[in-house]
Write a protein that holds these residues in place. Structure first.
Motif, PDB file in Angstrom:
ATOM      1  N   SER A 281       1.180  63.749  26.221  1.00 14.78           N
ATOM      2  CA  SER A 281       0.794  64.866  27.085  1.00 14.78           C
ATOM      3  C   SER A 281       2.003  65.519  27.754  1.00 14.78           C
ATOM      4  O   SER A 281       2.080  66.753  27.867  1.00 14.78           O
ATOM      5  CB  SER A 281      -0.209  64.393  28.143  1.00 14.78           C
ATOM      6  OG  SER A 281       0.367  63.400  28.982  1.00 14.78           O
ATOM      7  N   LEU A 282       2.958  64.715  28.182  1.00 14.17           N
ATOM      8  CA  LEU A 282       4.130  65.277  28.852  1.00 14.17           C
ATOM      9  C   LEU A 282       5.052  66.002  27.876  1.00 14.17           C
ATOM     10  O   LEU A 282       5.679  67.004  28.225  1.00 14.17           O
ATOM     11  CB  LEU A 282       4.899  64.171  29.581  1.00 14.17           C
ATOM     12  CG  LEU A 282       4.188  63.589  30.811  1.00 14.17           C
ATOM     13  CD1 LEU A 282       4.945  62.396  31.356  1.00 14.17           C
ATOM     14  CD2 LEU A 282       4.033  64.655  31.893  1.00 14.17           C
ATOM     15  N   THR A 283       5.131  65.518  26.640  1.00 17.35           N
ATOM     16  CA  THR A 283       5.914  66.220  25.624  1.00 17.35           C
ATOM     17  C   THR A 283       5.355  67.619  25.399  1.00 17.35           C
ATOM     18  O   THR A 283       6.104  68.608  25.309  1.00 17.35           O
ATOM     19  CB  THR A 283       5.918  65.440  24.299  1.00 17.35           C
ATOM     20  OG1 THR A 283       6.518  64.160  24.512  1.00 17.35           O
ATOM     21  CG2 THR A 283       6.708  66.189  23.232  1.00 17.35           C
ATOM     22  N   VAL A 284       4.016  67.726  25.326  1.00 19.45           N
ATOM     23  CA  VAL A 284       3.366  69.032  25.140  1.00 19.45           C
ATOM     24  C   VAL A 284       3.652  69.941  26.330  1.00 19.45           C
ATOM     25  O   VAL A 284       3.985  71.126  26.167  1.00 19.45           O
ATOM     26  CB  VAL A 284       1.848  68.856  24.950  1.00 19.45           C
ATOM     27  CG1 VAL A 284       1.145  70.212  24.930  1.00 19.45           C
ATOM     28  CG2 VAL A 284       1.561  68.087  23.667  1.00 19.45           C
TER      29      VAL A 284
ATOM     30  N   GLY B  53       9.052  75.363  28.093  1.00 19.77           N
ATOM     31  CA  GLY B  53      10.289  75.840  27.497  1.00 19.77           C
ATOM     32  C   GLY B  53      11.474  74.919  27.642  1.00 19.77           C
ATOM     33  O   GLY B  53      12.629  75.352  27.500  1.00 19.77           O
ATOM     34  N   VAL B  54      11.234  73.641  27.910  1.00 19.21           N
ATOM     35  CA  VAL B  54      12.332  72.675  27.979  1.00 19.21           C
ATOM     36  C   VAL B  54      12.793  72.367  26.562  1.00 19.21           C
ATOM     37  O   VAL B  54      11.975  72.062  25.680  1.00 19.21           O
ATOM     38  CB  VAL B  54      11.890  71.371  28.678  1.00 19.21           C
ATOM     39  CG1 VAL B  54      13.006  70.337  28.650  1.00 19.21           C
ATOM     40  CG2 VAL B  54      11.476  71.676  30.103  1.00 19.21           C
TER      41      VAL B  54
ATOM     42  N   ALA C 133      12.989  63.514  22.297  1.00 15.27           N
ATOM     43  CA  ALA C 133      14.246  62.766  22.264  1.00 15.27           C
ATOM     44  C   ALA C 133      15.110  63.059  23.487  1.00 15.27           C
ATOM     45  O   ALA C 133      15.760  62.166  24.034  1.00 15.27           O
ATOM     46  CB  ALA C 133      15.014  63.091  20.980  1.00 15.27           C
ATOM     47  N   LYS C 134      15.104  64.310  23.950  1.00 17.49           N
ATOM     48  CA  LYS C 134      15.969  64.687  25.069  1.00 17.49           C
ATOM     49  C   LYS C 134      15.469  64.151  26.400  1.00 17.49           C
ATOM     50  O   LYS C 134      16.255  63.665  27.224  1.00 17.49           O
ATOM     51  CB  LYS C 134      16.074  66.213  25.151  1.00 17.49           C
ATOM     52  CG  LYS C 134      16.893  66.693  26.349  1.00 17.49           C
ATOM     53  CD  LYS C 134      16.900  68.209  26.467  1.00 17.49           C
ATOM     54  CE  LYS C 134      17.646  68.644  27.725  1.00 17.49           C
ATOM     55  NZ  LYS C 134      17.648  70.109  27.892  1.00 17.49           N
TER      56      LYS C 134
ATOM     57  N   VAL D 170       9.285  69.549  18.689  1.00 17.48           N
ATOM     58  CA  VAL D 170       8.597  68.499  19.449  1.00 17.48           C
ATOM     59  C   VAL D 170       9.460  67.254  19.549  1.00 17.48           C
ATOM     60  O   VAL D 170       9.633  66.673  20.626  1.00 17.48           O
ATOM     61  CB  VAL D 170       7.241  68.157  18.795  1.00 17.48           C
ATOM     62  CG1 VAL D 170       6.585  66.982  19.510  1.00 17.48           C
ATOM     63  CG2 VAL D 170       6.326  69.368  18.808  1.00 17.48           C
ATOM     64  N   LEU D 171      10.015  66.851  18.421  1.00 18.26           N
ATOM     65  CA  LEU D 171      10.862  65.659  18.408  1.00 18.26           C
ATOM     66  C   LEU D 171      12.117  65.862  19.249  1.00 18.26           C
ATOM     67  O   LEU D 171      12.608  64.922  19.890  1.00 18.26           O
ATOM     68  CB  LEU D 171      11.239  65.298  16.971  1.00 18.26           C
ATOM     69  CG  LEU D 171      10.106  64.752  16.095  1.00 18.26           C
ATOM     70  CD1 LEU D 171      10.607  64.494  14.675  1.00 18.26           C
ATOM     71  CD2 LEU D 171       9.530  63.476  16.692  1.00 18.26           C
TER      72      LEU D 171
END
Length: 309
Positions: free
Chosen positions: A298-301, A307-308, A7-8, A2-3
């Motif tokens: 929400s966008l991180t999830v 699969g990013v 971060a990316k 997740v991190l």
């Protein structure tokens, strides 16, 4: 994991937006002038260069256009129905329609698409953004008038926007078969290199503008309405976008972009319309601020699900 995804993709965006926010808190900047630079120079340059470079089948382009139009209209119907059920007044209904129907596909969506899916993702995201911009210059202006707007005036406003002519110019270049390449010689390619230079500056400037405008958001006591609009914008939008992408048979990358861009926070320029037409500006600015902050989660999830990495 997740991190790593945060971060990316999102951390670089957050850094630039945060610096823009702090800059506005520290200095008395003319945000409107900076916003006009991005609207009248940088964004048209990005649209023109992206549309001339992108290689996308005509049927996929039509699917993207149909997706954005259908998505905005369905979200509008759902929001209007919710407002009627809750017996909200006309001004609050108009404010909620602005908050829910129009997402930040420009100064948030474009850089996210670039960081998550590379240059191809950015170029396709521009197509989503162009359709969104047209709708924002017509439908949103009408809604902001609380149902008393003039459609003719909306179309006049549309044709005063340079983004429209950037699209037409790019289509003309593609139709005539002119090959533009910033790395090649020739007077046309030299001119194109200058336009491409402005286009390259668009993403960071858009993020700075987002930070500047968020710094001007005001507090509001309409917490129920803010919560409803935020849930509609960040959560309800996801299954709807997936369903429309499936029905329109969009390809894999376009589907991912459709869902992510559809679930972006409320477009910042809705604050400008709300202030201009006095349509619950504090409510709209509150939704912009809250939805933008919560979208980091929400966008991180969503990026993890797609699969990013």
């Amino acid at each position: 994991m997740v991190l790593a995804v945060f971060a990316k993709v999102l951390l670089p965006i957050l850094v630039v937006v945060g610096l823009g926010y702090l800059l506005r808190r520290r200095f008395d900047l003319d945000v409107q002038s900076i916003n006009r630079v991005s609207i009248y120079l940088l964004s048209p340059a990005l649209i023109f260069t992206s549309l001339t470079r992108v290689r996308l089948a005509a049927d996929e382009t039509l699917r993207i256009t149909a997706f954005m139009v259908l998505f905005v209209l369905v979200m509008g119907v759902l929001t209007w129905t919710m407002s009627r059920t809750l017996r909200l007044d006309a001004m609050t209904t108009s404010a909620l329609l602005l908050c829910v129907m129009f997402m930040n596909a420009g100064n948030y969506g474009l850089p996210l698409a670039q960081f998550a899916f590379g240059e191809e993702g950015l170029r396709r995201a521009v197509l989503f953004f162009v359709v969104q911009a047209v709708l924002a210059q017509t439908v949103a202006v009408y809604i902001a008038g609380a149902g008393h707007g003039d459609w003719l005036d909306g179309f006049k406003r549309l044709f005063r926007m340079p983004q429209v002519y950037a699209v037409l110019a790019a289509l003309a270049v593609r139709w005539t078969g002119i090959q533009l390449d910033a790395s090649s010689g020739g007077i046309l390619n030299d001119l194109f290199r200058g336009v491409a230079l402005m286009g390259d500056a668009t993403v960071p400037v858009l993020l700075i503008v987002l930070g500047l405008q968020l710094a001007e958001s005001n507090k509001t006591t309409q917490r129920r309405e803010i919560a409803l609009a935020t849930v509609m914008r960040l959560v309800v939008s996801i299954p709807l976008a997936l369903a429309l992408a499936y029905l329109l048979q969009m390809d894999g990358l376009s589907t991912k972009l459709a869902v992510i861009l559809a679930s972006m926070p409320t477009a910042v320029n809705m604050m400008i319309l709300a202030i201009e037409f006095d349509v619950r500006p504090r409510l709209v600015s509150g939704v912009v601020a809250v939805s933008t902050f919560l979208s980091l989660i929400s966008l991180t999830v969503l990026l993890l699900i797609f699969g990013v990495s």
